[in-house]
Design a protein around this motif. Structure first.
Motif, PDB file in Angstrom:
ATOM      1  N   GLU A 198      70.686  78.104  47.591  1.00 48.90           N
ATOM      2  CA  GLU A 198      70.035  77.152  48.812  1.00 48.90           C
ATOM      3  C   GLU A 198      68.980  77.746  49.307  1.00 48.90           C
ATOM      4  O   GLU A 198      69.270  78.906  49.780  1.00 48.90           O
ATOM      5  N   TYR A 199      67.989  77.059  49.629  1.00 49.97           N
ATOM      6  CA  TYR A 199      66.809  77.771  50.599  1.00 49.97           C
ATOM      7  C   TYR A 199      66.445  76.746  51.439  1.00 49.97           C
ATOM      8  O   TYR A 199      66.363  75.519  51.318  1.00 49.97           O
ATOM      9  N   GLN A 200      66.129  77.368  52.799  1.00 49.79           N
ATOM     10  CA  GLN A 200      65.303  76.669  53.624  1.00 49.79           C
ATOM     11  C   GLN A 200      64.041  77.194  54.092  1.00 49.79           C
ATOM     12  O   GLN A 200      63.914  78.331  54.075  1.00 49.79           O
ATOM     13  N   TYR A 245      61.073  77.028  56.991  1.00 51.31           N
ATOM     14  CA  TYR A 245      60.966  76.904  58.438  1.00 51.31           C
ATOM     15  C   TYR A 245      59.411  77.005  58.733  1.00 51.31           C
ATOM     16  O   TYR A 245      58.655  78.116  58.333  1.00 51.31           O
ATOM     17  N   LEU A 299      63.128  73.770  60.829  1.00 52.92           N
ATOM     18  CA  LEU A 299      63.360  73.389  59.732  1.00 52.92           C
ATOM     19  C   LEU A 299      62.238  72.478  59.017  1.00 52.92           C
ATOM     20  O   LEU A 299      62.115  71.311  59.754  1.00 52.92           O
ATOM     21  N   GLN A 319      63.928  71.824  52.693  1.00 49.53           N
ATOM     22  CA  GLN A 319      65.364  72.508  51.856  1.00 49.53           C
ATOM     23  C   GLN A 319      65.113  72.280  50.479  1.00 49.53           C
ATOM     24  O   GLN A 319      64.753  71.105  49.863  1.00 49.53           O
ATOM     25  N   GLN A 320      65.756  73.371  49.625  1.00 48.03           N
ATOM     26  CA  GLN A 320      65.911  73.077  48.155  1.00 48.03           C
ATOM     27  C   GLN A 320      66.776  73.936  47.482  1.00 48.03           C
ATOM     28  O   GLN A 320      66.921  75.186  48.035  1.00 48.03           O
ATOM     29  N   SER A 321      67.112  73.645  46.390  1.00 46.24           N
ATOM     30  CA  SER A 321      68.096  74.613  45.628  1.00 46.24           C
ATOM     31  C   SER A 321      67.463  74.870  44.433  1.00 46.24           C
ATOM     32  O   SER A 321      66.620  74.222  43.663  1.00 46.24           O
ATOM     33  N   CYS A 350      61.236  81.740  55.334  1.00 43.66           N
ATOM     34  CA  CYS A 350      62.307  81.157  54.504  1.00 43.66           C
ATOM     35  C   CYS A 350      63.658  81.941  54.483  1.00 43.66           C
ATOM     36  O   CYS A 350      63.433  82.804  54.776  1.00 43.66           O
ATOM     37  N   TYR A 394      67.862  82.003  52.606  1.00 44.21           N
ATOM     38  CA  TYR A 394      68.557  81.597  51.445  1.00 44.21           C
ATOM     39  C   TYR A 394      70.301  81.622  51.708  1.00 44.21           C
ATOM     40  O   TYR A 394      70.467  82.471  52.415  1.00 44.21           O
ATOM     41  N   TRP A 444      74.312  82.997  55.077  1.00 45.71           N
ATOM     42  CA  TRP A 444      72.940  83.040  54.979  1.00 45.71           C
ATOM     43  C   TRP A 444      72.101  84.154  55.224  1.00 45.71           C
ATOM     44  O   TRP A 444      72.577  85.124  56.144  1.00 45.71           O
TER      45      TRP A 444
END
Length: 307
Positions: free
Chosen positions: A57-59, A61, A66, A69-71, A98, A100, A106
């Motif tokens: 998973e990624y976020q 900023y 935030l 977010q995406q996988s 970003c 992950y 994290w």
């Protein structure tokens, strides 16, 4: 023996905690943008973030908050996600980072990515003095002028990976440069801005040609490299550095594991030696006590016989 087992159990727990701590060290991701970090107003931009192969998973900023977010679509060595900005505006220009997630952990944030929106103000003019063609060893000065008052100017050399030069000023600033070498050859543009992330239209390009002096042996690239090509080159370099960081981390983890195991063996040996010493000491004290009791018993018996 009980104390030895306790010591071994304690050391086993210590080693497992050490290994667990190693696993918690995640390499920070890398972040980049296409087609460039400078995006004309209204043009779309893609932000890429790459973590370790195990990232799930990624976020993203934006200015510390935030944003998305995406996988990843598939796990593997090139574990990359893409965030899409449909149209660049002053509201989407700024600093991005970003992170992950791998399992429940994290990573630390990536290095900052500063996106700039251009074509916001008037077009500046750029000139160079004493002229666009000089010999190496001379000094030149770039002049960037903007009709509408601003507070900062930027000078960029196309194909250069370093940060742009900047100067503060209202309508005109000077960018002195020199003594120049053939490494200064290239095409330059300047921008005006009211902040670090909202720039004017680019000036017309000015090409600086530096001819070699008799004693100048410096080398410089002669091919023109666009900003887009530069990002591809930076991406390849950054990915190589990222994989190298992972290799260094694995090597460090293995060394820590070896040190932990050696420490475990050493302390276990010390515990066994201490156990043996304590056992011998207790046996000696017990033997000394029995001998003392025997002497007292013989002494009392002798006294009764004497009486």
């Amino acid at each position: 023996m009980t104390s030895t087992l306790s010591a071994l159990l304690y050391l086993g727990l210590y080693l497992s905690q050490t290994i667990s701590t190693q696993k918690q060290i995640l390499s920070k991701p890398i972040i980049w943008a296409k087609p460039d970090f400078m995006i004309p107003k209204g043009m779309r931009v893609l932000i890429f973030c790459q973590g370790t192969p195990e990232a799930v998973e990624y976020q993203l900023y934006f200015e510390g908050h935030l944003s998305a977010q995406q996988s990843p679509k598939q796990l593997g060595r090139r574990n990359i996600v893409m965030f899409h900005i449909p149209a660049m505006t002053p509201l989407t220009a700024g600093q991005y980072k970003c992170i992950y997630r791998s399992k429940e952990l994290w990573s630390n944030p990536s290095d900052p990515l500063d996106l700039v929106v251009t074509e916001m103000y008037d077009t500046p003019t750029l000139s160079v003095h004493p002229g666009p063609e000089v010999t190496s060893g001379k000094n030149v000065t770039f002049y960037c002028q903007l009709g509408t008052a601003t507070n900062k100017f930027f000078l960029l050399k196309e194909g250069r990976s370093g940060r742009p030069q900047h100067r503060y000023g209202n309508t005109q600033v000077e960018f002195p440069m020199g003594p120049v070498t053939t490494a200064h050859r290239g095409t330059y543009r300047c921008f005006g801005s009211y902040n670090n992330h909202a720039w004017s239209f680019p000036s017309e390009p000015v090409k600086l040609l530096v001819t070699e002096d008799a004693g100048d042996t410096s080398l410089a690239p002669t091919e023109h490299t666009s900003f887009s090509d530069l990002w591809d080159l930076d991406l390849l370099t950054t990915e190589a550095e990222f994989q190298q960081d992972l290799g260094l981390w694995d090597h460090t983890a293995q060394n820590l594991l070896r040190i932990g195991l050696a420490f475990l063996v050493l302390v276990a040996l010390m515990c066994l030696l201490a156990e043996d010493w304590l056992w011998r000491k207790r046996a000696q004290e017990k033997a000394n006590g029995a001998s003392s009791q025997e002497r007292r018993r013989r002494f009392r018996t002798r006294r009764r016989l004497d009486k």
